[in-house]
Design a protein around this motif. Structure first.
Motif, PDB file in Angstrom:
ATOM      1  N   VAL A   1      -7.033 -30.115 -24.740  1.00  0.00           N
ATOM      2  CA  VAL A   1      -6.749 -31.489 -24.317  1.00  0.00           C
ATOM      3  C   VAL A   1      -7.711 -31.903 -23.205  1.00  0.00           C
ATOM      4  O   VAL A   1      -7.884 -31.176 -22.218  1.00  0.00           O
ATOM      5  CB  VAL A   1      -5.291 -31.628 -23.837  1.00  0.00           C
ATOM      6  N   VAL A   2      -8.311 -33.074 -23.383  1.00  0.00           N
ATOM      7  CA  VAL A   2      -9.154 -33.691 -22.359  1.00  0.00           C
ATOM      8  C   VAL A   2      -8.353 -34.818 -21.724  1.00  0.00           C
ATOM      9  O   VAL A   2      -7.994 -35.792 -22.389  1.00  0.00           O
ATOM     10  CB  VAL A   2     -10.458 -34.243 -22.967  1.00  0.00           C
ATOM     11  N   LEU A   3      -8.051 -34.689 -20.445  1.00  0.00           N
ATOM     12  CA  LEU A   3      -7.291 -35.702 -19.723  1.00  0.00           C
ATOM     13  C   LEU A   3      -8.261 -36.632 -18.999  1.00  0.00           C
ATOM     14  O   LEU A   3      -9.046 -36.196 -18.156  1.00  0.00           O
ATOM     15  CB  LEU A   3      -6.353 -35.049 -18.716  1.00  0.00           C
ATOM     16  N   VAL A   4      -8.223 -37.922 -19.331  1.00  0.00           N
ATOM     17  CA  VAL A   4      -9.034 -38.947 -18.667  1.00  0.00           C
ATOM     18  C   VAL A   4      -8.096 -39.822 -17.853  1.00  0.00           C
ATOM     19  O   VAL A   4      -7.168 -40.431 -18.409  1.00  0.00           O
ATOM     20  CB  VAL A   4      -9.814 -39.802 -19.688  1.00  0.00           C
ATOM     21  N   VAL A   5      -8.325 -39.881 -16.544  1.00  0.00           N
ATOM     22  CA  VAL A   5      -7.432 -40.585 -15.633  1.00  0.00           C
ATOM     23  C   VAL A   5      -8.067 -41.915 -15.209  1.00  0.00           C
ATOM     24  O   VAL A   5      -9.142 -41.935 -14.593  1.00  0.00           O
ATOM     25  CB  VAL A   5      -7.107 -39.728 -14.404  1.00  0.00           C
ATOM     26  N   ILE A   6      -7.395 -43.007 -15.550  1.00  0.00           N
ATOM     27  CA  ILE A   6      -7.797 -44.351 -15.130  1.00  0.00           C
ATOM     28  C   ILE A   6      -6.937 -44.719 -13.920  1.00  0.00           C
ATOM     29  O   ILE A   6      -5.716 -44.853 -14.038  1.00  0.00           O
ATOM     30  CB  ILE A   6      -7.568 -45.382 -16.263  1.00  0.00           C
ATOM     31  N   SER A   7      -7.552 -44.891 -12.754  1.00  0.00           N
ATOM     32  CA  SER A   7      -6.745 -45.112 -11.559  1.00  0.00           C
ATOM     33  C   SER A   7      -7.577 -45.687 -10.429  1.00  0.00           C
ATOM     34  O   SER A   7      -8.798 -45.567 -10.418  1.00  0.00           O
ATOM     35  CB  SER A   7      -6.098 -43.802 -11.096  1.00  0.00           C
ATOM     36  N   GLY A   8      -6.872 -46.302  -9.480  1.00  0.00           N
ATOM     37  CA  GLY A   8      -7.512 -46.856  -8.305  1.00  0.00           C
ATOM     38  C   GLY A   8      -7.492 -45.925  -7.117  1.00  0.00           C
ATOM     39  O   GLY A   8      -7.828 -46.332  -6.003  1.00  0.00           O
ATOM     40  N   ARG A   9      -7.110 -44.669  -7.347  1.00  0.00           N
ATOM     41  CA  ARG A   9      -7.048 -43.648  -6.309  1.00  0.00           C
ATOM     42  C   ARG A   9      -6.748 -42.317  -6.983  1.00  0.00           C
ATOM     43  O   ARG A   9      -6.334 -42.282  -8.152  1.00  0.00           O
ATOM     44  CB  ARG A   9      -5.941 -43.987  -5.312  1.00  0.00           C
ATOM     45  N   PRO A  10      -6.917 -41.208  -6.286  1.00  0.00           N
ATOM     46  CA  PRO A  10      -6.511 -39.933  -6.869  1.00  0.00           C
ATOM     47  C   PRO A  10      -4.999 -39.925  -7.121  1.00  0.00           C
ATOM     48  O   PRO A  10      -4.223 -40.369  -6.266  1.00  0.00           O
ATOM     49  CB  PRO A  10      -6.895 -38.916  -5.787  1.00  0.00           C
TER      50      PRO A  10
ATOM     51  N   PHE B   1     -13.155 -39.512  -2.676  1.00  0.00           N
ATOM     52  CA  PHE B   1     -11.869 -39.303  -2.014  1.00  0.00           C
ATOM     53  C   PHE B   1     -11.363 -37.903  -2.325  1.00  0.00           C
ATOM     54  O   PHE B   1     -11.576 -37.382  -3.422  1.00  0.00           O
ATOM     55  CB  PHE B   1     -10.823 -40.318  -2.500  1.00  0.00           C
ATOM     56  N   THR B   2     -10.688 -37.308  -1.381  1.00  0.00           N
ATOM     57  CA  THR B   2     -10.028 -36.021  -1.598  1.00  0.00           C
ATOM     58  C   THR B   2      -8.899 -36.183  -2.610  1.00  0.00           C
ATOM     59  O   THR B   2      -8.148 -37.159  -2.568  1.00  0.00           O
ATOM     60  CB  THR B   2      -9.453 -35.507  -0.268  1.00  0.00           C
ATOM     61  N   TRP B   3      -8.777 -35.213  -3.530  1.00  0.00           N
ATOM     62  CA  TRP B   3      -7.732 -35.272  -4.566  1.00  0.00           C
ATOM     63  C   TRP B   3      -6.617 -34.295  -4.192  1.00  0.00           C
ATOM     64  O   TRP B   3      -6.810 -33.086  -4.178  1.00  0.00           O
ATOM     65  CB  TRP B   3      -8.309 -34.890  -5.921  1.00  0.00           C
TER      66      TRP B   3
ATOM     67  N   GLN C   1       1.102 -34.184   0.740  1.00  0.00           N
ATOM     68  CA  GLN C   1      -0.143 -33.974   1.481  1.00  0.00           C
ATOM     69  C   GLN C   1      -0.718 -35.261   2.043  1.00  0.00           C
ATOM     70  O   GLN C   1      -1.640 -35.217   2.863  1.00  0.00           O
ATOM     71  CB  GLN C   1      -1.182 -33.303   0.582  1.00  0.00           C
ATOM     72  N   HIS C   2      -0.216 -36.411   1.629  1.00  0.00           N
ATOM     73  CA  HIS C   2      -0.739 -37.689   2.128  1.00  0.00           C
ATOM     74  C   HIS C   2      -0.361 -37.903   3.585  1.00  0.00           C
ATOM     75  O   HIS C   2       0.782 -37.635   3.963  1.00  0.00           O
ATOM     76  CB  HIS C   2      -0.218 -38.851   1.282  1.00  0.00           C
ATOM     77  N   PRO C   3      -1.282 -38.456   4.380  1.00  0.00           N
ATOM     78  CA  PRO C   3      -2.703 -38.698   4.080  1.00  0.00           C
ATOM     79  C   PRO C   3      -3.505 -37.410   4.192  1.00  0.00           C
ATOM     80  O   PRO C   3      -3.232 -36.566   5.040  1.00  0.00           O
ATOM     81  CB  PRO C   3      -3.109 -39.697   5.164  1.00  0.00           C
ATOM     82  N   ILE C   4      -4.512 -37.274   3.331  1.00  0.00           N
ATOM     83  CA  ILE C   4      -5.362 -36.086   3.339  1.00  0.00           C
ATOM     84  C   ILE C   4      -6.820 -36.528   3.252  1.00  0.00           C
ATOM     85  O   ILE C   4      -7.185 -37.340   2.400  1.00  0.00           O
ATOM     86  CB  ILE C   4      -4.990 -35.125   2.181  1.00  0.00           C
ATOM     87  N   ASN C   5      -7.627 -36.018   4.162  1.00  0.00           N
ATOM     88  CA  ASN C   5      -9.041 -36.377   4.227  1.00  0.00           C
ATOM     89  C   ASN C   5      -9.860 -35.174   4.653  1.00  0.00           C
ATOM     90  O   ASN C   5      -9.370 -34.290   5.376  1.00  0.00           O
ATOM     91  CB  ASN C   5      -9.258 -37.519   5.230  1.00  0.00           C
TER      92      ASN C   5
END
Length: 613
Positions: free
Chosen positions: A532-541, A583-585, A591-595
């Protein structure tokens, strides 16, 4: 090459100004708007108070009625907000007619000062159906390519000029520090160095070295300052703006950091944007340690204008000054005296004009402050060539063939493929041989690919615009009949899932993660025992749960826009992935916020991660 952001530019051609005015203009660097003060001061000296206040006022097209207020109030600017389309439809031609009609009203005033017409063209001319929609900034940040970012914004400027619109409320040079913020995707990355590099490139793409170039538009760095550093708060969400119950609120909040941190993280991109010549800057809705940025004399005047030497003008955010006090007149006084030069008052523009005039007559706002604001506005208009005898004001029908054109879409496709980040690959990618199936909520949804700020302010699912291609269709076109309809017939399965469109406010969330529906789609694909290939469409991790372990490959595609072929290029191996995380994933929501640089930094994928084939 990016060097042209800093080289000397030629003086404007004599045809744009009188001979005497041209003689006053030496070669100057981008951003040296005071070189146009002779032109601005001559016009300023002929203005009445009413005309000065009019220049400081920006109204929204949807509230202007028959447009006569542009003439009677001598307005300096008109905008179309995120949901403010021309009354006769959403097409390049309708936008051109709206712009030209507004400009004709401005030219009919006593002094005939042309308008600035502003829109949020934050990833292409994204209000207009048929425009090329580029990846949002979060994806462009993963390219680490300033030349590409400059080209993206150059094309955006051309498509804007087709409609006559000459002012882009972009680039957003925010440095988001908490991915739960609903505007995370508007930032290039969590690193101030990345936002600095690519923000300046975006300014250069929009403005070039000569703002009088009819293929360039005025840029606007935003949101000054600290919009990406607001503290997360739980709040009662009883208003219609939010879902019922209690939810997270980061948007328009308070950035609670010391000044050293504010400067090191959030202020860092602005000197480079100013050096690149940005003509306008938009103060943030947010606060710094309890004080609204839009009312801070220290930030707007002492730091930005005096210390950093910004010579353009400040434009408030949409209705932003309304938040400064309980009395509207006091809101105006606080903001103007803090250093705001033009105010975005979409609907209350008549009241704004009346009350600001009263404040001046009462001595509560000094005339010197009014003159400074108007001088700044006029010097920028002069740099744009709008105050000469032959200004380029109206829409350009000669650009019709380039609007949404294939050459423009090819640049967008290149931006998509360079923005993709290969997070994991157990050998299934690229899909060079064998049959494969495509499933998932975002596989065939152009609106999800584009995200927010696309035609509608919050974006929408489905066929949001024309001329684009979905990921499924792009794979079908390129895979030479290897795409099959049923998963049981496939040798591999591509699952495309992600966030539904959102923008500021509604996008704030406690836990950015794959939805239950998307988790079920992944589980169904994994259950076939096919890779399975997972493609993630998103505005953030997004928190992936166990999907990252169960899938053979994981690709972060962000919000790629209309050109799904760029995703197909990478999945099928026609382009090897080069993107690196901006951005860090995180592994989990707690874990938020994580940088990068945090103590006990243990993400799922670190900042800068990105595999290749």
């Amino acid at each position: 090459m990016m060097t042209r952001r800093f080289v000397l530019v030629l003086a404007l051609v004599a045809a744009s100004f009188s001979t005497a005015q041209v003689a006053t203009l030496a070669q100057h660097k981008p951003g040296e708007f005071s070189a146009y003060d002779d032109i601005a001061n001559e016009l300023l000296g002929r203005m009445t108070l009413a005309e000065k206040v009019g220049q400081m006022t920006q109204a929204d097209l949807q509230y202007l009625g028959d447009l006569s207020d542009v003439r009677t109030l001598a307005l300096g600017s008109v905008l179309s907000g995120g949901n403010s389309d021309p009354k006769d439809g959403n097409s390049p031609e309708a936008w051109a007619r709206a712009n030209d009609a507004c400009q004709r009203e401005a030219l009919a005033t006593r002094l005939g000062v042309p308008l600035l017409y502003g829109v949020d063209a934050v990833h292409g001319h994204s209000n207009v159906i048929g425009a090329v929609i580029f990846p949002h900034n979060i994806g462009l940040g993963c390219t680490r390519d300033p030349s590409l970012v400059e080209e993206v914004h150059r094309i955006t400027a051309i498509e804007m000029r087709r409609t006559g619109v000459n002012w882009d409320f972009a680039p957003c040079v925010t440095v988001p520090q908490d991915d739960r913020w609903g505007r995370t995707y508007e930032g290039f990355g969590e690193s101030p160095a990345l936002a600095t590099l690519l923000g300046a490139a975006a300014v250069s793409g929009l403005q070039g070295n000569d703002l009088a170039d009819p293929l360039r538009v005025l840029g606007c760095a935003k949101h000054f300052v600290g919009d990406g550093g607001t503290s997360a708060e739980k709040r009662d969400a009883s208003s219609s703006e939010f879902r019922a119950g209690v939810r997270l609120r980061l948007d328009q909040g308070d950035t609670r950091v010391d000044e050293a941190t504010l400067r090191r993280v959030h202020l860092a991109p602005y000197p480079a944007a100013i050096a690149a010549g940005v003509g306008t800057i938009m103060p943030s809705y947010s606060s710094w340690n309890g004080e609204k940025c839009s009312a801070s004399h220290y930030l707007l005047t002492e730091v930005l204008k005096e210390e950093l030497g910004f010579e353009g003008f400040l434009i408030s955010d949409y209705n932003a000054i309304d938040q400064l006090a309980s009395d509207y007149k006091e809101c105006i006084r606080l903001s103007i005296n803090a250093g705001m030069d033009m105010v975005m008052v979409p609907e209350r523009y008549q009241e704004f004009v009346t009350k600001l005039t009263e404040l001046v007559n009462e001595g509560a706002v000094p005339m010197e402050r009014i003159d400074d604001a108007v001088r700044r506005i006029l010097r920028v208009k002069a740099a744009m060539g709008l105050l000469g005898p032959d200004p380029v004001i109206m829409s350009d029908a000669n650009l019709a063939s380039s609007f949404g054109s294939e050459p423009h879409r090819e640049v967008a496709r290149r931006a998509v493929r360079q923005s993709l980040v290969l997070l994991k690959n157990d050998g299934v990618l690229p899909l060079k041989d064998g049959n494969f199936a495509v499933t998932g909520s975002a596989a065939d949804d152009l609106g999800m690919q584009c995200g927010g700020w696309t035609i509608d302010w919050q974006g929408k699912t489905g066929d949001v615009t024309t001329g684009g291609v979905t990921i499924r269709d792009a794979l079908a076109d390129a895979a030479n009949d290897r795409l099959v309809a049923e998963s049981d017939q496939a040798e591999a399965i591509v699952v495309v899932v992600g966030e539904k469109p959102y923008a500021e406010g509604t996008g704030d969330t406690d836990e950015p993660k794959l939805s239950d529906e998307d988790q079920d789609a992944v589980e169904a694909a994994v259950a076939t025992d096919k890779p399975v290939v997972l493609v993630v469409i998103s505005g953030r991790p997004l928190v992936l749960g166990d999907a990252a372990d169960k899938c053979a490959a994981v690709v972060a595609a962000w919000l790629p826009g209309t050109e799904g072929a760029g995703v197909a290029d990478v999945l099928l191996g026609d382009y090897a992935p080069t993107g690196k995380l901006s951005f860090t994933w995180p592994k989990s929501a707690d874990q938020h916020p994580i940088n990068i640089g945090d103590e006990n930094y243990e993400p799922l994928y670190p900042y800068g991660h990105g595999l290749c084939y």
